[in-house]
Design a protein around this motif. Structure first.
Motif, PDB file in Angstrom:
ATOM      1  N   PHE A 124       0.934  -1.043   0.188  1.00 16.44           N
ATOM      2  CA  PHE A 124       0.350   0.108  -0.219  1.00 16.44           C
ATOM      3  C   PHE A 124       0.620   1.035   0.133  1.00 16.44           C
ATOM      4  O   PHE A 124       0.484   2.423  -0.877  1.00 16.44           O
ATOM      5  CB  PHE A 124      -1.030   0.013   1.127  1.00 16.44           C
ATOM      6  N   LEU A 125       1.976   1.097   0.614  1.00  9.48           N
ATOM      7  CA  LEU A 125       3.108   2.647   1.106  1.00  9.48           C
ATOM      8  C   LEU A 125       3.298   2.380  -0.117  1.00  9.48           C
ATOM      9  O   LEU A 125       4.005   3.828  -0.349  1.00  9.48           O
ATOM     10  CB  LEU A 125       3.574   2.627   2.299  1.00  9.48           C
ATOM     11  N   ALA A 126       4.440   1.758  -0.504  1.00  6.38           N
ATOM     12  CA  ALA A 126       4.308   1.582  -2.295  1.00  6.38           C
ATOM     13  C   ALA A 126       3.886   2.531  -3.284  1.00  6.38           C
ATOM     14  O   ALA A 126       4.541   3.405  -3.598  1.00  6.38           O
ATOM     15  CB  ALA A 126       5.113   0.589  -2.550  1.00  6.38           C
ATOM     16  N   SER A 127       2.229   2.220  -3.061  1.00  3.59           N
ATOM     17  CA  SER A 127       1.740   2.286  -4.088  1.00  3.59           C
ATOM     18  C   SER A 127       1.009   3.901  -4.116  1.00  3.59           C
ATOM     19  O   SER A 127       1.504   4.977  -5.146  1.00  3.59           O
ATOM     20  CB  SER A 127       0.668   1.658  -4.313  1.00  3.59           C
ATOM     21  N   TYR A 128       1.330   4.143  -2.904  1.00  4.67           N
ATOM     22  CA  TYR A 128       0.721   5.988  -2.721  1.00  4.67           C
ATOM     23  C   TYR A 128       2.306   6.578  -2.337  1.00  4.67           C
ATOM     24  O   TYR A 128       1.657   7.531  -3.146  1.00  4.67           O
ATOM     25  CB  TYR A 128       0.415   5.402  -1.387  1.00  4.67           C
ATOM     26  N   TYR A 129       3.053   6.104  -1.685  1.00  2.00           N
ATOM     27  CA  TYR A 129       5.037   7.321  -2.730  1.00  2.00           C
ATOM     28  C   TYR A 129       4.590   7.180  -3.749  1.00  2.00           C
ATOM     29  O   TYR A 129       4.947   8.306  -3.996  1.00  2.00           O
ATOM     30  CB  TYR A 129       5.291   7.329  -1.579  1.00  2.00           C
ATOM     31  N   ALA A 130       4.632   6.328  -4.597  1.00  5.12           N
ATOM     32  CA  ALA A 130       5.243   6.481  -5.956  1.00  5.12           C
ATOM     33  C   ALA A 130       4.373   6.694  -6.430  1.00  5.12           C
ATOM     34  O   ALA A 130       4.402   8.045  -7.391  1.00  5.12           O
ATOM     35  CB  ALA A 130       4.752   4.970  -7.045  1.00  5.12           C
ATOM     36  N   MET A 159       9.761  11.805  -8.523  1.00  2.14           N
ATOM     37  CA  MET A 159      11.593  11.243  -8.410  1.00  2.14           C
ATOM     38  C   MET A 159      12.063  10.391  -9.249  1.00  2.14           C
ATOM     39  O   MET A 159      11.490   9.962 -10.349  1.00  2.14           O
ATOM     40  CB  MET A 159      10.631  10.208  -7.208  1.00  2.14           C
ATOM     41  N   LYS A 160      13.429  10.676  -9.384  1.00  2.00           N
ATOM     42  CA  LYS A 160      14.247  10.125 -10.589  1.00  2.00           C
ATOM     43  C   LYS A 160      14.908   9.471  -9.613  1.00  2.00           C
ATOM     44  O   LYS A 160      15.682  10.427  -9.663  1.00  2.00           O
ATOM     45  CB  LYS A 160      14.614  11.631 -11.947  1.00  2.00           C
ATOM     46  N   PRO A 161      15.984   8.342  -9.533  1.00  2.00           N
ATOM     47  CA  PRO A 161      14.634   7.260 -10.420  1.00  2.00           C
ATOM     48  C   PRO A 161      13.233   7.039  -9.780  1.00  2.00           C
ATOM     49  O   PRO A 161      13.742   7.675  -8.351  1.00  2.00           O
ATOM     50  CB  PRO A 161      15.836   6.301 -10.157  1.00  2.00           C
ATOM     51  N   ARG A 197      19.203   5.219   4.236  1.00  2.00           N
ATOM     52  CA  ARG A 197      19.837   6.102   3.188  1.00  2.00           C
ATOM     53  C   ARG A 197      18.912   6.174   2.249  1.00  2.00           C
ATOM     54  O   ARG A 197      19.653   7.011   0.833  1.00  2.00           O
ATOM     55  CB  ARG A 197      21.053   5.412   3.501  1.00  2.00           C
ATOM     56  N   ILE A 198      17.805   5.392   1.755  1.00  2.00           N
ATOM     57  CA  ILE A 198      17.408   5.782   0.832  1.00  2.00           C
ATOM     58  C   ILE A 198      15.645   5.476   1.288  1.00  2.00           C
ATOM     59  O   ILE A 198      14.869   4.723   1.807  1.00  2.00           O
ATOM     60  CB  ILE A 198      17.359   4.479  -0.889  1.00  2.00           C
ATOM     61  N   PRO A 199      15.259   5.708   0.083  1.00  2.00           N
ATOM     62  CA  PRO A 199      13.375   6.173   0.412  1.00  2.00           C
ATOM     63  C   PRO A 199      12.747   4.695   0.895  1.00  2.00           C
ATOM     64  O   PRO A 199      12.120   4.782   1.669  1.00  2.00           O
ATOM     65  CB  PRO A 199      12.848   7.042  -0.906  1.00  2.00           C
TER      66      PRO A 199
END
Length: 347
Positions: free
Chosen positions: A188-194, A200-202, A297-299
């Protein structure tokens, strides 16, 4: 009234006063005493998850020789007798037969897991759901293969493991319950924040988040050892020396050697997610199996970090509230949570 030749099989905790039947139980305590005239006897306490009942074994009982020589605390037995509740001494079983568990008893439903705390959910079903999520949510084929390999190679252990030995989900099936919750939340969170941060790049790597969620605690298969039958698992030597994070790192590295098409950078990012998922960081005081050597250190690591921490703490909160029996508006002090919780609410 004559007793039936084959009495009903009853859970020890479900016996009613005066009821005659068979039950499976674990010997929790065995102590020797003497009567006033010097004759020996044993007080044996048998348990299931919800009741402990005493069995008195006197010197003139046919059970005495076996009790004295062979009955060991922690072992499992099938008992036959009549249940009673003594005003002073509590639950009692007037036993006429006590024998060690035999393999044939499993066909009648005996399982050591019935004597330890375990998940409310079926581990087979949880594993299937986790496997299905991996198959549908991870599009990168080598990453999916690595994740599934780690899960399937260790499936027998993962279905029985706790998520931790003392703090969150400390029961059989707890690893799967926690991991499945974290994967669901991360999907859920990955889809929402994407969607929210599409610039965002990448872009946010959804596959990486889901894979990390599925195997963030995979090191538990090496750090936790099964205890004696019917007893909770515990940290083994490797778990005490290295902790599940380092053991998981090695497991993932080793499994990745058999996935030649796996992107090396993707593997490094996955390993970073695993080693940074715990709440505490290298600047915090070291605690057994509770500290991460690196902060996120990464989202993608940040999402898993907080999803895992939330699920861990939520389960600890709920278990604290459900098990507390004290008077007053607050629970007893919980050392794992570092405080007490409000339990008396009207809304």
């Amino acid at each position: 009234m004559s007793k039936p030749k084959k009495p009903p099989l009853v859970k020890l905790s479900e016996f009613q006063p005066g009821q005659y039947g068979d039950c499976f139980a674990q010997l929790a305590e065995k102590s020797r005493g003497s009567t006033r005239d010097g004759k020996p006897f044993y007080t044996c306490r048998f348990r299931d998850p919800r009741r402990v009942a005493a069995v008195m074994v006197w010197a003139d009982s046919g059970l005495f020789p076996d009790c004295q020589e062979h009955w060991q605390v922690g072992h499992f037995f099938k008992l036959r007798g009549t249940y009673a509740e003594h005003e002073k001494y509590g639950p009692q079983l007037d036993a006429e037969m006590v024998r060690p568990i035999e393999e044939r008893d499993r066909s009648e439903g005996f399982s050591e897991l019935d004597f330890v705390a375990r998940s409310r959910f079926d581990p087979e079903q949880m594993f299937r759901e986790l496997d299905d999520l991996i198959a549908t949510e991870i599009q990168d084929l080598p990453l999916r293969q690595l994740t599934q390999k780690l899960l399937h190679d260790n499936s027998a252990e993962l279905k029985l493991l706790p998520a931790s030995t003392r703090h969150a989900y400390p029961f059989a099936g707890g690893w799967l319950e926690h991991t499945l919750n974290v994967v669901r939340n991360c999907v859920f969170l990955a889809s929402y924040y994407a969607r929210q941060f599409s610039q965002m790049k990448p872009p946010l790597n959804r596959d990486l988040i889901v894979a990390g969620a599925a195997i963030h605690d995979i090191g538990r298969v090496k750090s936790v050892e099964a205890g004696p039958p019917g007893q909770p698992p515990r940290n083994g030597i490797a778990g005490e020396l290295f902790g599940h994070i380092y053991l998981g790192y090695d497991l993932i590295r080793t499994a990745a050697r058999n996935i030649p098409d796996l992107n090396p950078e993707l593997l490094d990012l996955l390993l970073h997610i695993v080693v940074s998922h715990l709440h505490q960081t290298e600047s915090s005081p070291p605690q057994s199996d509770m500290s991460s050597p690196r902060s996120p250190r990464i989202p993608e690591a940040l999402i898993l970090h907080y999803a895992a921490d939330l699920d861990t703490k939520f389960e600890m909160h709920i278990r604290c509230l459900m098990r507390d029996t004290t008077d007053g508006p607050f629970t007893e002090w919980d050392s794992s949570l570092g405080g007490s919780l409000l339990k008396q609410r009207k809304v």
